[in-house]
Structures are given as structure tokens and as C-alpha cells.
Enzyme design. Structure first.
Site, PDB file in Angstrom:
ATOM      1  N   ASN A   7      59.232  26.745  64.656  1.00  0.00           N
ATOM      2  CA  ASN A   7      59.721  28.126  64.551  1.00  0.00           C
ATOM      3  C   ASN A   7      60.074  28.478  66.089  1.00  0.00           C
ATOM      4  O   ASN A   7      59.289  28.839  66.919  1.00  0.00           O
ATOM      5  CB  ASN A   7      58.593  28.869  64.078  1.00  0.00           C
ATOM      6  CG  ASN A   7      59.046  30.471  63.703  1.00  0.00           C
ATOM      7  OD1 ASN A   7      59.574  31.002  64.349  1.00  0.00           O
ATOM      8  ND2 ASN A   7      58.800  30.710  62.569  1.00  0.00           N
ATOM      9  N   HIS A  10      60.149  33.275  68.651  1.00  0.00           N
ATOM     10  CA  HIS A  10      59.493  34.089  69.654  1.00  0.00           C
ATOM     11  C   HIS A  10      60.411  33.770  71.024  1.00  0.00           C
ATOM     12  O   HIS A  10      60.500  34.595  71.825  1.00  0.00           O
ATOM     13  CB  HIS A  10      58.315  33.411  69.861  1.00  0.00           C
ATOM     14  CG  HIS A  10      57.093  33.967  68.785  1.00  0.00           C
ATOM     15  ND1 HIS A  10      56.843  35.232  68.464  1.00  0.00           N
ATOM     16  CD2 HIS A  10      56.909  33.532  67.943  1.00  0.00           C
ATOM     17  CE1 HIS A  10      56.114  35.668  67.547  1.00  0.00           C
ATOM     18  NE2 HIS A  10      56.030  34.308  67.267  1.00  0.00           N
ATOM     19  N   HIS A  43      63.334  32.847  61.090  1.00  0.00           N
ATOM     20  CA  HIS A  43      63.027  33.983  60.076  1.00  0.00           C
ATOM     21  C   HIS A  43      64.035  35.150  60.356  1.00  0.00           C
ATOM     22  O   HIS A  43      63.844  35.636  61.465  1.00  0.00           O
ATOM     23  CB  HIS A  43      61.847  34.600  60.447  1.00  0.00           C
ATOM     24  CG  HIS A  43      61.290  35.637  59.265  1.00  0.00           C
ATOM     25  ND1 HIS A  43      59.984  36.195  59.124  1.00  0.00           N
ATOM     26  CD2 HIS A  43      62.007  36.287  58.280  1.00  0.00           C
ATOM     27  CE1 HIS A  43      60.266  37.172  57.984  1.00  0.00           C
ATOM     28  NE2 HIS A  43      61.347  37.185  57.698  1.00  0.00           N
ATOM     29  N   ARG A  45      64.779  38.599  59.804  1.00  0.00           N
ATOM     30  CA  ARG A  45      64.511  39.407  59.302  1.00  0.00           C
ATOM     31  C   ARG A  45      65.323  40.633  58.845  1.00  0.00           C
ATOM     32  O   ARG A  45      66.226  40.835  59.604  1.00  0.00           O
ATOM     33  CB  ARG A  45      63.406  40.155  60.241  1.00  0.00           C
ATOM     34  CG  ARG A  45      62.083  39.423  60.184  1.00  0.00           C
ATOM     35  CD  ARG A  45      60.984  39.909  60.997  1.00  0.00           C
ATOM     36  NE  ARG A  45      60.215  40.901  60.447  1.00  0.00           N
ATOM     37  CZ  ARG A  45      59.172  40.480  60.008  1.00  0.00           C
ATOM     38  NH1 ARG A  45      58.359  39.569  60.146  1.00  0.00           N
ATOM     39  NH2 ARG A  45      58.470  41.698  59.173  1.00  0.00           N
ATOM     40  N   ARG A  49      64.792  41.902  64.142  1.00  0.00           N
ATOM     41  CA  ARG A  49      64.069  42.167  65.467  1.00  0.00           C
ATOM     42  C   ARG A  49      64.019  41.124  66.364  1.00  0.00           C
ATOM     43  O   ARG A  49      63.804  41.112  67.547  1.00  0.00           O
ATOM     44  CB  ARG A  49      62.643  42.653  65.117  1.00  0.00           C
ATOM     45  CG  ARG A  49      61.694  41.272  64.397  1.00  0.00           C
ATOM     46  CD  ARG A  49      60.319  41.932  64.390  1.00  0.00           C
ATOM     47  NE  ARG A  49      60.108  42.977  63.422  1.00  0.00           N
ATOM     48  CZ  ARG A  49      58.885  43.059  62.836  1.00  0.00           C
ATOM     49  NH1 ARG A  49      57.747  42.592  63.075  1.00  0.00           N
ATOM     50  NH2 ARG A  49      58.931  44.066  61.906  1.00  0.00           N
ATOM     51  N   GLU A  70      63.599  31.326  56.845  1.00  0.00           N
ATOM     52  CA  GLU A  70      62.612  31.997  56.238  1.00  0.00           C
ATOM     53  C   GLU A  70      63.272  33.311  56.227  1.00  0.00           C
ATOM     54  O   GLU A  70      63.930  33.909  57.026  1.00  0.00           O
ATOM     55  CB  GLU A  70      61.427  32.146  57.118  1.00  0.00           C
ATOM     56  CG  GLU A  70      60.576  30.957  57.487  1.00  0.00           C
ATOM     57  CD  GLU A  70      59.538  31.503  58.471  1.00  0.00           C
ATOM     58  OE1 GLU A  70      59.177  32.685  58.806  1.00  0.00           O
ATOM     59  OE2 GLU A  70      58.704  30.666  58.799  1.00  0.00           O
ATOM     60  N   THR A 101      54.675  38.201  59.535  1.00  0.00           N
ATOM     61  CA  THR A 101      54.187  37.989  58.331  1.00  0.00           C
ATOM     62  C   THR A 101      52.946  38.138  57.978  1.00  0.00           C
ATOM     63  O   THR A 101      51.919  37.161  58.567  1.00  0.00           O
ATOM     64  CB  THR A 101      54.834  36.716  57.505  1.00  0.00           C
ATOM     65  OG1 THR A 101      56.148  36.528  58.458  1.00  0.00           O
ATOM     66  CG2 THR A 101      54.974  36.621  56.131  1.00  0.00           C
ATOM     67  N   GLU A 151      54.638  26.720  50.823  1.00  0.00           N
ATOM     68  CA  GLU A 151      54.264  26.610  52.202  1.00  0.00           C
ATOM     69  C   GLU A 151      52.828  27.468  51.893  1.00  0.00           C
ATOM     70  O   GLU A 151      52.945  28.629  51.673  1.00  0.00           O
ATOM     71  CB  GLU A 151      55.247  27.086  52.907  1.00  0.00           C
ATOM     72  CG  GLU A 151      54.313  27.267  54.569  1.00  0.00           C
ATOM     73  CD  GLU A 151      55.410  27.613  55.642  1.00  0.00           C
ATOM     74  OE1 GLU A 151      56.695  27.413  55.565  1.00  0.00           O
ATOM     75  OE2 GLU A 151      54.967  28.288  56.530  1.00  0.00           O
ATOM     76  N   HIS A 190      51.494  29.278  59.783  1.00  0.00           N
ATOM     77  CA  HIS A 190      51.090  30.615  60.185  1.00  0.00           C
ATOM     78  C   HIS A 190      49.881  30.355  61.053  1.00  0.00           C
ATOM     79  O   HIS A 190      48.631  30.221  60.534  1.00  0.00           O
ATOM     80  CB  HIS A 190      51.027  31.669  59.058  1.00  0.00           C
ATOM     81  CG  HIS A 190      51.463  32.938  59.679  1.00  0.00           C
ATOM     82  ND1 HIS A 190      50.291  33.676  60.515  1.00  0.00           N
ATOM     83  CD2 HIS A 190      52.597  33.674  59.489  1.00  0.00           C
ATOM     84  CE1 HIS A 190      51.090  34.694  60.694  1.00  0.00           C
ATOM     85  NE2 HIS A 190      52.306  34.979  60.126  1.00  0.00           N
TER      86      HIS A 190
HETATM   87  N1  PXP Z   1      55.504  29.773  58.344  1.00  0.00           N
HETATM   88  C1  PXP Z   1      55.756  31.209  58.012  1.00  0.00           C
HETATM   89  C2  PXP Z   1      56.290  31.393  56.441  1.00  0.00           C
HETATM   90  C3  PXP Z   1      56.111  32.275  58.818  1.00  0.00           C
HETATM   91  O1  PXP Z   1      56.333  33.585  58.560  1.00  0.00           O
HETATM   92  C4  PXP Z   1      55.480  31.963  60.202  1.00  0.00           C
HETATM   93  C5  PXP Z   1      55.731  33.038  61.319  1.00  0.00           C
HETATM   94  O2  PXP Z   1      56.969  33.552  61.335  1.00  0.00           O
HETATM   95  C6  PXP Z   1      55.358  30.871  60.706  1.00  0.00           C
HETATM   96  C7  PXP Z   1      55.176  29.826  59.723  1.00  0.00           C
HETATM   97  C8  PXP Z   1      54.664  30.231  61.891  1.00  0.00           C
HETATM   98  O3  PXP Z   1      53.807  31.048  62.496  1.00  0.00           O
HETATM   99  P1  PXP Z   1      53.189  31.043  63.963  1.00  0.00           P
HETATM  100  O4  PXP Z   1      54.340  31.640  64.656  1.00  0.00           O
HETATM  101  O5  PXP Z   1      51.947  31.803  63.752  1.00  0.00           O
HETATM  102  O6  PXP Z   1      52.800  29.675  64.264  1.00  0.00           O
END
Ligand code: PXP
Length: 248
Positions: A7, A10, A43, A45, A49, A70, A101, A151, A190
Site C-alpha cells: 500500500n 503514505h 485507497h 478516499r 487526502r 480500496e 480505516t 480481506e 491493516h
Molecule cells: N488494508 C486495508 C483495507 C486498509 O485500509 C489499509 C490501510 O490503508 C491497509 C490494508 C494497510 O494498512 P497499513 O498501512 O496499516 O499496513
């Protein structure tokens, strides 16, 4: 053996902190793939953001692994998904005030609406996954929507104090077995880190882990390609002792 979806939200967070053009998550997706990412997750959003529409468009054109979008179950996001055709859509709950999330999607209270959305996305050739807590009622509801994937939300496991982590792990192991018995394929994510990922990667039948924050954090020290390679090694070859890491 589980695969790794990286992901990159960030990366976009750093760019958006200055509303400038760097760092560009599209370039970093390439580095994540060079490090062995099996998929790129973003994601988009409602409040934009971090990831922007242009990021998803460019990623659709450049990602050579798999693109997992996402998104919230809204008409705006559905139109974007149907236009851009990611390989997978993961439906997530979204609240404007949250930092990230927070809980799983409440599928049980909206099976009818979600079943229609899942049907439209799948008819367009897009795989659909539902981000839910490892809970019997939610998993039954996921199955009723016709979705092929879930998931499992690993946030409670990730945040639990070490004394409660084994219980949360068992909940995920049982949830995964439950989902598979319903014919659902299982991903998870997550809050996973280099320290807590192995017991989750070792869960029977786990297909993909979506991991972002900890990889981007480590990338500041070692670079994204190396950070992804180090996570991939843990995901592919986890130690099998389910209680490792939970001991003092
Ligand atoms: N899976 C989903 C559905 C999420 O919303 C997120 C965070 O955006 C992640 C995985 C990844 O989470 P993390 O950044 O805490 O590894």
C-alpha cells in the site's frame, strides 16, 4: 504461500503535506515492484487526502503486477472503478474524521446494496474483496453478496497488548477457516509490521497481505525496494510457531 500487496498511500501523504509533485507514488510503485511486490494497493478516499485521481489513472497504465483499489461503496467511486478497471476493488468503510480505516465494513447491514455493487463490478471483470472483521455474521453476509474475496481486518490483532495477541490471532485463524468454508478467498491487512506479520502470513490458505505504513516507514532508512524485499521474505517464509512474538 501468501503474496504481498504494498500500500503506497503514505508516499502520497508526504507529497500532499506540501501539495507538490514529490514524492510521486507512481514512481515508488515501480520500486515496490522491483522489490518483489505482488500487487500495488491504493485507497482513493472521498476527501482525496493522499492518493489523487491522477495517481490511480497512471498506476492503471504502469503497474505490471496487480492494482488493488480500496474505496468506499459510493456511486462516485463505482464510476471511477468501472472506468479504470483495477484488477481488484476492496470495499472499505470510510469516515472523514478517521486517521486511517478504523473498523471493518458492516456488510451484514447492507447486503442488498452491496450485492448489486459487487455484481456490477464483477460483471466488468473486476475482482471484489470486502474488508471485514473476522466475524461469523459479517462473513456470512460477504458470502451472500456474491463477493469472491474477503480481506480480514488485522487491526485488533496488531494493536492488542502481547497478552491478548494470541486470542486475536486465534480469531483470525478461525475467521479465515470460516471464510474458506463459505467458498471465500482470504486476504488480510491493516497494522501489520515486520514484528507481527509472520503468524498472519502462516495462516492456512492466506492469499495476500496488504501492508503499507510499516514498509514506507522502513523505506526512509533502507529505501523502498529493500523494505519491500525484507517484508516479502517474512510473508513468504514465516516462522510457523503461532505464538512467537507474543512471549515476553
Ligand atoms: N488494508 C486495508 C483495507 C486498509 O485500509 C489499509 C490501510 O490503508 C491497509 C490494508 C494497510 O494498512 P497499513 O498501512 O496499516 O499496513
Amino acid at each position: 504461500m501468501a503474496s504481498l500487496g504494498v500500500n503506497i498511500d503514505h508516499i502520497a501523504n508526504v507529497r500532499q503535506a506540501r501539495r507538490t509533485v514529490e514524492p510521486d507514488p507512481v514512481s515508488y510503485a515501480l520500486l515496490a515492484e522491483l522489490g518483489g511486490a505482488d500487487g500495488i494497493t491504493v485507497h482513493l478516499r472521498e476527501d482525496r487526502r493522499h492518493i489523487q485521481d491522477r495517481d490511480v489513472e497512471l498506476l492503471r497504465a504502469t503497474v505490471r503486477s496487480r492494482l488493488n483499489l480500496e474505496m468506499a461503496a459510493t456511486a462516485e467511486m463505482e464510476a471511477i472503478a468501472l472506468r479504470l478497471r483495477p484488477d481488484m476493488v476492496t470495499l472499505v468503510p470510510e469516515q472523514r474524521q478517521e486517521v486511517t480505516t478504523e473498523g471493518g465494513l458492516d456488510v451484514a447491514s447492507q447486503v442488498g446494496v452491496l450485492a448489486e455493487l459487487v455484481g456490477r463490478l464483477q460483471a466488468a471483470g473486476i475482482g471484489v474483496s470486502l474488508f471485514v472483521d473476522a466475524d461469523r455474521a459479517q462473513l456470512d453476509a460477504c458470502s451472500a453478496t456474491g463477493s469472491r474475496w474477503v480481506e480480514l481486518h488485522t487491526g485488533r490483532y496488531a494493536e492488542a497488548p502481547w497478552t491478548q495477541q494470541p486470542q486475536e490471532l486465534v480469531r483470525l485463524i478461525e475467521g479465515s477457516a470460516m471464510a474458506r468454508s463459505l467458498g471465500l478467498r482470504v486476504n488480510a491487512g491493516h497494522g501489520l509490521t515486520y514484528q507481527n506479520v509472520e503468524p498472519i502470513a502462516a495462516i492456512e490458505g492466506m492469499e495476500e497481505l496488504n501492508i503499507g505504513h510499516t514498509i514506507v516507514a522502513r523505506a526512509l532508512a533502507v529505501g523502498l525496494e529493500t523494505a519491500v524485499r525484507q517484508m516479502k521474505a517474512l510473508v513468504q517464509n514465516p516462522r510457523r510457531d503461532p505464538l512467537f512474538g507474543q512471549r515476553p
